[in-house]
Enzyme design. Structure first.
Site, PDB file in Angstrom:
ATOM      1  N   SER A  10       0.830  -1.202   0.000  1.00 41.98           N
ATOM      2  CA  SER A  10       0.000   0.000   0.000  1.00 41.98           C
ATOM      3  C   SER A  10       0.867   1.256   0.000  1.00 41.98           C
ATOM      4  CB  SER A  10      -0.957  -0.038   1.193  1.00 41.98           C
ATOM      5  OG  SER A  10      -1.895   1.013   1.124  1.00 41.98           O
ATOM      6  N   ASP A  70      -0.779   1.070  -4.873  1.00 44.14           N
ATOM      7  CA  ASP A  70      -1.561  -0.037  -5.435  1.00 44.14           C
ATOM      8  C   ASP A  70      -2.944   0.396  -5.878  1.00 44.14           C
ATOM      9  OD1 ASP A  70      -2.345   0.205  -2.683  1.00 44.14           O
ATOM     10  OD2 ASP A  70      -3.265  -1.770  -2.798  1.00 44.14           O
ATOM     11  N   ASP A 130      -2.635   6.005  -4.100  1.00 43.44           N
ATOM     12  CA  ASP A 130      -1.473   5.360  -3.496  1.00 43.44           C
ATOM     13  C   ASP A 130      -0.895   4.323  -4.454  1.00 43.44           C
ATOM     14  OD1 ASP A 130      -3.444   3.422  -3.299  1.00 43.44           O
ATOM     15  OD2 ASP A 130      -2.951   2.842  -1.248  1.00 43.44           O
TER      16      ASP A 130
END
Length: 571
Positions: A145, A297, A295
């Protein structure tokens, strides 16, 4: 067994020479990293694992990933006997993610499991979508993440496209921890790999547009700035916005280059204004109405809009989700789609404004533990009985409809831009739309306080802090008496006026405390599941009578959050 003894086990024949050399160097140099690398096993939690890359039992590497995947394979072979099992795998832009993706694929195919492997970086929500679209038995995404560059991670999805939940999560964990390193099958079978390319992007984008658009008003007149912050959404969001009818899209070109080092930011986290600084600078040049960043991902999104002074301001996660949820339910109501059997999803750390919004529109608001896996579970649990509309949590995550079973920045961005275009066409900003909502629901304001405690000592300190807050709850916060203490670990709700604890078993156990005061202040305390932090989520509320009162009300709420910080002695 001592840390040194654990490390020496990694010098055996089950490990490759590169790994053994790295471990030997840690031992010979008496490196302080030796302790942190081996003092425990990297936790495979209820959704997967996340950690610093490197050698050792407490690091993410070939062997800890292999162990996790072998355990998952063992469990799936038990659960789907007689089937040709298939698993979709995606990975983000992080260093080693692509190599880890192939490694994980090899372990699965070595166990006779078919793998649908993305050829290149793709967002987590596209993986969630693909699991269901391709009728896979499960999915895996390699991502950490928004963690710093030295981290990577591994998340597991089940056949509904949502992250694993009970009973599968605990059962998989047991299988993972029973795997010995020498039992991992690394010799994959490429004949069992089906490669996925750009053709899947179009299917996913079409689904995002179908589930996230309600009206076509002013889309050609909206000025958008978008940045992927070096992450995966360079593959989907610009194309999706164009396909949805938006014409004026400016990209932060330096940040559209995928990189696991995230060279232009200290942290690739759209929750932080600094991560969107380049996008905001571009917005000044282009006179943008809305700035959006995602972000690495591509599941979280940050949205910045023009405030009352005309300056670009980052909204917090609750504010974003308030706007998106209210707008969707308003559209559903206008279209006659609300029958009383609909619900929205939220989490225990998210603002209680969503109860007010749900009540206004005649839908239910279901609440789960932190994380979208629990919203995914709600959808599965009530499938065929109640219709899921949308869901969100405070940490900059939102999902529209149930075609993706995880937070999804792509669909949410399309929706946010539609709202911004509609607002502009009606002579107002999204910020002013938010203020209008607050006038109906009451104004909620939130603050997140993170206390970082790194390493082994830090983990113990966080445990002690939770123990103290559990045993010695505050009597009052910001001048208002605490009237309820909810302990999700003990599954009790202590009502102060009754001096009595009530059983609270509708939500699974979790190490979380929530304090409610008489004036509506809410404080949630929990250790982070992915970072060395203890988090304090503070929510305060006050009536808002007019737009003219907004600034004074905001100042009052900000002061109240500061008083809560002082009362909890959080410096």
């Amino acid at each position: 067994m001592t840390t040194l003894e654990k490390a020496k086990l990694w010098l055996g024949d089950s490990f490759d020479q590169e790994t053994k050399d790295a471990v030997q160097l840690l031992i010979d140099s008496n490196s302080p990293d030796l302790e942190d690398s081996f003092y425990r096993e990297l936790e495979f939690g209820t959704g997967g694992m996340r950690g610093i890359m490197g050698v050792g039992t407490n690091r993410l590497n070939k062997y800890t990933l292999g162990q996790a995947t072998q355990g998952l394979a063992n469990y799936m072979l038990q659960q789907f006997q007689g089937e040709q099992i298939s698993v979709a795998i995606a990975y983000d832009v992080r260093n080693n993610s692509k190599e880890f993706g192939k490694l994980v694929a090899d372990v699965l195919t070595a166990n006779g499991i078919k793998v649908l492997l993305f050829k290149n970086h793709r967002p987590t929500p596209e993986l969630s979508f693909t699991v269901r679209d391709k009728k896979c038995n499960g999915g895996i995404v390699l991502t950490a993440s928004h963690n710093p560059p030295e981290y990577n991670g591994y998340k597991v999805y089940w056949n509904d496209g949502a992250q694993i939940v009970p009973p599968h999560d605990e059962a998989i964990i047991n299988e993972v921890y029973s795997v010995k390193f020498e039992e991992i099958k690394f010799n994959g079978n490429d004949d069992l790999i089906e490669w996925i390319g750009e053709e899947q992007d179009d299917v996913y984008i079409d689904a995002c547009i179908e589930n996230s658009t309600y009206q076509d008003v002013g889309k050609g007149n909206l000025n958008i700035v978008f940045t992927s912050i070096h992450g995966t959404t360079y593959t989907t969001v610009p194309k999706a916005l164009e396909k949805a009818g938006f014409k004026k899209i400016d990209l932060v070109k330096e940040q559209m280059i995928p990189s696991g080092n995230f060279p232009t930011v200290d942290s690739p986290n759209p929750e932080e204004p600094a991560a969107l600084e380049m996008a905001m600078d571009l917005a000044k040049i282009t006179n943008a109405d809305i700035v959006i960043g995602t972000d690495p991902d591509g599941d979280r999104l940050g949205i910045a809009v023009r405030n009352l002074e005309g300056e670009i301001q980052l909204l917090n996660g609750n504010q974003c989700n308030t706007i998106l949820t209210y707008y969707i339910l308003d559209q559903w109501k206008k279209q006659g789609k609300i029958t009383g059997k609909e619900f929205i999803g939220s989490t225990i750390v998210t603002s209680d404004i969503f109860f007010d919004i749900a009540e206004k529109f005649g839908v239910d608001c279901k609440v789960g533990l932190t994380g979208f896996k629990w919203i995914g579970k709600m959808i599965r649990d009530f499938e065929g009985q109640e219709k899921f509309v949308c869901g969100g949590e405070e940490s900059f995550g939102f999902m529209t409809g149930d075609f993706v079973r995880d937070k999804d920045s792509c669909g949410s961005i399309i929706l946010a831009c539609e709202i911004a275009a509609w607002c502009k066409a009606n002579g107002k900003t999204m910020y002013e739309y938010l203020i209008e909502i607050y006038q109906e629901t009451g104004m909620y304001y939130e603050g997140l306080i993170n206390i970082v405690k790194k390493g082994r000592d830090g983990a113990e300190e966080i445990q002690n802090m939770m123990k103290n807050f559990r045993e010695n709850p505050p009597k009052s916060l910001a001048g208002s008496l605490v009237e309820e203490v909810k302990d999700f670990k003990e599954q009790t709700n202590f009502v102060v006026s009754e001096n009595e604890k009530h059983v609270m078993d509708d939500i699974p156990k979790s190490n979380v405390l929530i304090y409610y005061t008489q004036d509506g202040t809410k404080v949630c305390v929990r250790p982070s599941g992915t970072e060395p932090k203890i988090k304090f989520y503070v929510s305060v509320k006050q009536n808002l009578n007019s737009k003219e009162d907004f600034k004074s009300t905001l100042k009052s709420l900000e002061q109240k959050i500061e008083e809560v910080r002082k009362d909890l002695q959080l410096n």
